[in-house]
Design a protein around this motif. Structure first.
Motif, PDB file in Angstrom:
ATOM      1  N   MET A 145       0.821  -1.210   0.000  1.00 44.40           N
ATOM      2  CA  MET A 145       0.000   0.000   0.000  1.00 44.40           C
ATOM      3  C   MET A 145       0.858   1.265   0.000  1.00 44.40           C
ATOM      4  N   GLY A 146       2.120   1.113  -0.361  1.00 45.11           N
ATOM      5  CA  GLY A 146       2.997   2.267  -0.433  1.00 45.11           C
ATOM      6  C   GLY A 146       3.046   2.831  -1.849  1.00 45.11           C
ATOM      7  N   ASN A 147       4.257   3.052  -2.351  1.00 48.49           N
ATOM      8  CA  ASN A 147       4.428   3.594  -3.696  1.00 48.49           C
ATOM      9  C   ASN A 147       4.306   2.449  -4.706  1.00 48.49           C
ATOM     10  N   ARG A 148       3.087   2.185  -5.145  1.00 48.86           N
ATOM     11  CA  ARG A 148       2.824   1.048  -6.011  1.00 48.86           C
ATOM     12  C   ARG A 148       3.431   1.218  -7.401  1.00 48.86           C
ATOM     13  N   ILE A 149       3.452   2.422  -7.894  1.00 50.86           N
ATOM     14  CA  ILE A 149       3.992   2.671  -9.228  1.00 50.86           C
ATOM     15  C   ILE A 149       5.475   2.333  -9.270  1.00 50.86           C
ATOM     16  N   ASP A 150       6.240   2.860  -8.322  1.00 49.77           N
ATOM     17  CA  ASP A 150       7.679   2.598  -8.297  1.00 49.77           C
ATOM     18  C   ASP A 150       7.969   1.122  -8.031  1.00 49.77           C
ATOM     19  N   ALA A 151       7.153   0.491  -7.184  1.00 47.82           N
ATOM     20  CA  ALA A 151       7.333  -0.937  -6.918  1.00 47.82           C
ATOM     21  C   ALA A 151       7.148  -1.745  -8.199  1.00 47.82           C
ATOM     22  N   ALA A 152       6.123  -1.411  -8.964  1.00 49.96           N
ATOM     23  CA  ALA A 152       5.876  -2.116 -10.222  1.00 49.96           C
ATOM     24  C   ALA A 152       7.020  -1.911 -11.211  1.00 49.96           C
ATOM     25  N   MET A 153       7.574  -0.711 -11.266  1.00 45.65           N
ATOM     26  CA  MET A 153       8.673  -0.448 -12.181  1.00 45.65           C
ATOM     27  C   MET A 153       9.894  -1.300 -11.837  1.00 45.65           C
ATOM     28  N   LEU A 154      10.139  -1.457 -10.547  1.00 43.42           N
ATOM     29  CA  LEU A 154      11.228  -2.335 -10.123  1.00 43.42           C
ATOM     30  C   LEU A 154      10.919  -3.782 -10.484  1.00 43.42           C
ATOM     31  N   GLY A 155       9.658  -4.171 -10.319  1.00 45.76           N
ATOM     32  CA  GLY A 155       9.272  -5.537 -10.604  1.00 45.76           C
ATOM     33  C   GLY A 155       9.351  -5.898 -12.069  1.00 45.76           C
ATOM     34  N   ILE A 156       9.008  -4.965 -12.954  1.00 44.17           N
ATOM     35  CA  ILE A 156       9.054  -5.227 -14.394  1.00 44.17           C
ATOM     36  C   ILE A 156      10.438  -5.672 -14.822  1.00 44.17           C
ATOM     37  N   HIS A 157      11.460  -5.032 -14.280  1.00 40.11           N
ATOM     38  CA  HIS A 157      12.839  -5.351 -14.658  1.00 40.11           C
ATOM     39  C   HIS A 157      13.289  -6.699 -14.105  1.00 40.11           C
ATOM     40  N   ARG A 158      12.472  -7.297 -13.236  1.00 42.00           N
ATOM     41  CA  ARG A 158      12.813  -8.594 -12.662  1.00 42.00           C
ATOM     42  C   ARG A 158      11.987  -9.738 -13.256  1.00 42.00           C
ATOM     43  N   LEU A 159      11.172  -9.437 -14.253  1.00 44.57           N
ATOM     44  CA  LEU A 159      10.347 -10.471 -14.867  1.00 44.57           C
ATOM     45  C   LEU A 159      11.162 -11.356 -15.797  1.00 44.57           C
ATOM     46  N   SER A 160      10.882 -12.650 -15.752  1.00 45.24           N
ATOM     47  CA  SER A 160      11.451 -13.563 -16.732  1.00 45.24           C
ATOM     48  C   SER A 160      10.804 -13.288 -18.090  1.00 45.24           C
ATOM     49  N   ASP A 161      11.297 -13.918 -19.138  1.00 45.54           N
ATOM     50  CA  ASP A 161      10.781 -13.650 -20.481  1.00 45.54           C
ATOM     51  C   ASP A 161       9.275 -13.900 -20.577  1.00 45.54           C
ATOM     52  N   ALA A 162       8.791 -14.909 -19.877  1.00 49.02           N
ATOM     53  CA  ALA A 162       7.363 -15.240 -19.932  1.00 49.02           C
ATOM     54  C   ALA A 162       6.641 -14.837 -18.650  1.00 49.02           C
ATOM     55  N   GLY A 163       7.250 -13.967 -17.863  1.00 50.66           N
ATOM     56  CA  GLY A 163       6.682 -13.600 -16.577  1.00 50.66           C
ATOM     57  C   GLY A 163       5.509 -12.644 -16.676  1.00 50.66           C
ATOM     58  N   VAL A 164       4.691 -12.632 -15.629  1.00 52.35           N
ATOM     59  CA  VAL A 164       3.550 -11.722 -15.557  1.00 52.35           C
ATOM     60  C   VAL A 164       3.625 -10.911 -14.268  1.00 52.35           C
ATOM     61  N   LEU A 165       2.915  -9.796 -14.274  1.00 54.28           N
ATOM     62  CA  LEU A 165       2.846  -8.938 -13.096  1.00 54.28           C
ATOM     63  C   LEU A 165       1.392  -8.863 -12.642  1.00 54.28           C
ATOM     64  N   LEU A 166       1.146  -9.230 -11.400  1.00 50.43           N
ATOM     65  CA  LEU A 166      -0.190  -9.138 -10.812  1.00 50.43           C
ATOM     66  C   LEU A 166      -0.256  -7.899  -9.946  1.00 50.43           C
ATOM     67  N   TRP A 167      -1.260  -7.077 -10.221  1.00 49.77           N
ATOM     68  CA  TRP A 167      -1.424  -5.809  -9.505  1.00 49.77           C
ATOM     69  C   TRP A 167      -2.786  -5.840  -8.830  1.00 49.77           C
ATOM     70  N   ASP A 168      -2.800  -5.811  -7.508  1.00 50.44           N
ATOM     71  CA  ASP A 168      -4.060  -5.885  -6.783  1.00 50.44           C
ATOM     72  C   ASP A 168      -4.641  -4.496  -6.557  1.00 50.44           C
ATOM     73  N   ASN A 169      -5.959  -4.470  -6.308  1.00 54.26           N
ATOM     74  CA  ASN A 169      -6.679  -3.224  -6.016  1.00 54.26           C
ATOM     75  C   ASN A 169      -6.499  -2.180  -7.122  1.00 54.26           C
ATOM     76  N   THR A 170      -6.798  -2.581  -8.352  1.00 50.88           N
ATOM     77  CA  THR A 170      -6.675  -1.663  -9.481  1.00 50.88           C
ATOM     78  C   THR A 170      -7.983  -0.921  -9.763  1.00 50.88           C
TER      79      THR A 170
END
Length: 217
Positions: A145-170
């Motif tokens: 529940m903090g800085n979700r945008i920045d957290a997602a940006m960090l997470g994108i760079h850690r995705l495998s080639d076939a990885g997905v990102l789940l974002w709750d409370n959108t």
């Protein structure tokens, strides 16, 4: 037999007519809310199923979607630990959860098996140094529940080639910004709107994926 069937139909007609829907949801063996464990989660004020096992605090439809697709070869990175961490540890190879509340870590950490780890961070700028430089993940979850945008940006760079990102409370006011950011980086989205454990209102969980994604085939 025909008489019993007639009585059953009349009984249901009467119950519907008098507005006994809430009672039926609570006691009928085919009740979706009962089978999902919503009443149990509401009573306990925890994200659990009917047997009080922990489940992710996402919409039920998103939980079902992910459950059918994760496997023991997958690595998961979470921003924000909780019941989802415990649930995922039973279904994937490894779960690393980043959490900025030390008290909550003391609550969740002891409940994790050997393939789960919670790492404390005071600021998101610390995250890159807390993870192995070459670590990639098949599923990244933004549930803090903090800085979700920045957290997602960090997470994108850690995705495998076939990885997905789940974002709750959108379903909040930041949705348009979230969608624009993710689509601008080549992600498509699938949203799951509905009830979540212990909640009385509707919520939404969104999964972002690239076209070659393994979870969304």
């Amino acid at each position: 037999m025909a008489f019993r069937s007639y009585i059953a139909r009349k009984t249901w007609t009467i119950l519907r007519h008098i507005g006994a829907g809430p009672l039926l949801l609570r006691v009928h063996p085919k009740s979706g809310l009962l089978r999902l464990g919503w009443f149990n989660s509401f009573r306990l004020k925890e994200s659990v199923d009917r047997q009080s096992n922990p489940i992710p605090w996402w919409t039920y439809s998103a939980v079902s979607f992910i459950q059918e697709r994760v496997n023991k070869q997958m690595n998961v990175l979470e921003f924000g630990c909780g019941s989802s961490t415990v649930w995922l540890c039973e279904r994937v190879k490894r779960v690393v959860s980043l959490e900025n509340c030390s008290d909550w870590i003391q609550e969740i950490g002891p409940r994790l098996p050997h393939n789960g780890e919670v790492i404390f961070y005071a600021d998101l700028t610390e995250v890159p140094s807390l993870l192995p430089a070459d670590a990639l993940y098949d599923l990244v979850i933004v549930d803090n529940m903090g800085n979700r945008i920045d957290a997602a940006m960090l997470g994108i760079h850690r995705l495998s080639d076939a990885g997905v990102l789940l974002w709750d409370n959108t379903d909040g006011p930041d949705w348009e910004q979230i969608k624009a950011i993710m689509s601008g980086r080549g992600f498509r989205d699938i949203s799951f709107t509905g009830l979540a454990a212990q909640e009385v209102g509707l919520s939404r969980t969104t999964i972002f994926y690239r076209e070659q994604n393994c979870l969304c085939i």
